[in-house]
Write a protein that holds these residues in place. Structure first.
Motif, mmCIF file in Angstrom:
data_model
loop_
_atom_site.group_PDB
_atom_site.id
_atom_site.type_symbol
_atom_site.label_atom_id
_atom_site.label_comp_id
_atom_site.label_asym_id
_atom_site.label_seq_id
_atom_site.Cartn_x
_atom_site.Cartn_y
_atom_site.Cartn_z
ATOM 1 N N LEU A 1 0.844 -1.181 0.230
ATOM 2 C CA LEU A 1 -0.072 -0.019 -0.072
ATOM 3 C C LEU A 1 1.047 1.216 -0.047
ATOM 4 N N LEU B 1 2.070 1.955 -3.445
ATOM 5 C CA LEU B 1 1.067 2.485 -4.224
ATOM 6 C C LEU B 1 0.984 3.865 -3.869
ATOM 7 N N ALA B 2 0.933 4.207 -2.651
ATOM 8 C CA ALA B 2 0.867 5.850 -2.188
ATOM 9 C C ALA B 2 1.926 6.464 -2.852
ATOM 10 N N GLY C 1 3.111 6.265 -5.750
ATOM 11 C CA GLY C 1 2.833 6.645 -7.043
ATOM 12 C C GLY C 1 3.495 5.545 -8.011
ATOM 13 N N ASP D 1 -10.003 -2.844 -1.231
ATOM 14 C CA ASP D 1 -9.370 -2.260 -2.519
ATOM 15 C C ASP D 1 -8.142 -3.259 -2.959
ATOM 16 N N TYR D 2 -8.458 -4.311 -3.810
ATOM 17 C CA TYR D 2 -7.430 -5.481 -4.002
ATOM 18 C C TYR D 2 -7.849 -6.062 -5.336
ATOM 19 N N ARG E 1 -12.770 -2.912 -5.647
ATOM 20 C CA ARG E 1 -12.627 -1.388 -5.516
ATOM 21 C C ARG E 1 -13.704 -0.657 -5.027
ATOM 22 N N PRO F 1 -2.809 -4.593 -3.941
ATOM 23 C CA PRO F 1 -3.515 -3.375 -3.621
ATOM 24 C C PRO F 1 -3.866 -2.635 -4.806
ATOM 25 N N LEU F 2 -5.213 -1.997 -4.976
ATOM 26 C CA LEU F 2 -5.746 -1.099 -6.007
ATOM 27 C C LEU F 2 -6.001 0.196 -5.449
ATOM 28 N N LYS F 3 -5.826 1.180 -6.313
ATOM 29 C CA LYS F 3 -6.244 2.561 -5.685
ATOM 30 C C LYS F 3 -7.770 2.577 -5.668
#
Length: 226
Positions: free
Chosen positions: A13, A16-17, A19, A82-83, A180, A224-226
């Motif tokens: 995560l 992902l945060a 970017g 969110d995955y 998501r 993880p997904l945004k």
């Protein structure tokens, strides 16, 4: 205590945060049941209780095998939201039918079956959705895919409903499940076959069903997904 898998997901995560695309994290380590807990109903219509996982679930050569007995499930200790979940499954060669499922957003009351969204794995019907239960789980879907014979409105047919999308018993199948926010999308063997939006559940544990027949799983990962 946080498990290694939960820590790895948290690290993903953070990536992902920052970017950067998050890499998949193994949800099943291929060696043992670290990060998972088994529940079962030892007597028909009896209570669901924690059980000794080794009586139902075993690991050999990176494959997670379920005997299907007792009825119940193997759930992650950690919760996820969110995955993209990917896994492979198969029923033993020669088995005429099989039954299992992947439970998404599993809530805290451990009963057969817990409040969740089921991504069906019953042979011939993989990719169907069952709401466990419709009284507590809401999901907006194409009305044409609602099972007209299901008076409780829990069952959502995959599309195309009657086309073969699974491989024969003994061969591995691929499941990709994307959650998501309130959306859920199911793909079987690379083909999107079902989904919905506006689900009132967006986070919870992930579980694999033990439902009467042998079934095997491997390569279980989460990203993880945004």
């Amino acid at each position: 205590m946080r498990t290694f898998l939960a820590v790895a997901f948290t690290s993903a995560l953070a990536t992902l945060a920052a970017g950067q695309p998050a890499a998949p994290v193994p949800l099943f380590n291929g060696k043992d049941l670290t990060g998972w807990k088994a529940f079962g109903r030892l007597v028909k219509d009896g209570p669901t209780t924690p059980i000794d996982a080794k009586d139902t679930w075993s690991v050999t050569d990176g494959v997670l095998r379920c005997t299907g007995k007792p009825t119940g499930y193997l759930a992650t200790e950690a919760e996820y939201g969110d995955y993209e979940l990917t896994l492979r499954w198969r029923y033993p060669a020669g088995l005429k039918g099989g039954n299992s499922g992947v439970l998404l957003h599993v809530q805290k009351a451990d009963v057969v079956w817990p409040v969740s969204v089921e991504a069906q794995l019953r042979a011939g019907r993989a990719g169907d959705i069952w709401l466990q239960t419709a009284a507590e789980v809401k999901l907006t879907v194409d009305p044409a895919r609602r099972d007209a014979d299901d008076k409780t409105k829990r069952h959502v047919w995959r599309s195309p409903k009657d086309e073969v999308v699974e491989r024969p018993a003994g061969e591995w199948n691929d499941y990709r499940i994307a959650c998501r926010g309130g959306s859920v999308e199911l793909a079987v063997n690379g083909r999107v076959v079902n989904g919905g939006t506006d689900c009132n559940l967006t986070r919870g544990r992930i579980a694999l069903q033990s439902e009467g027949t042998d079934v095997e799983f491997k390569d279980i990962t989460i990203r993880p997904l945004k």
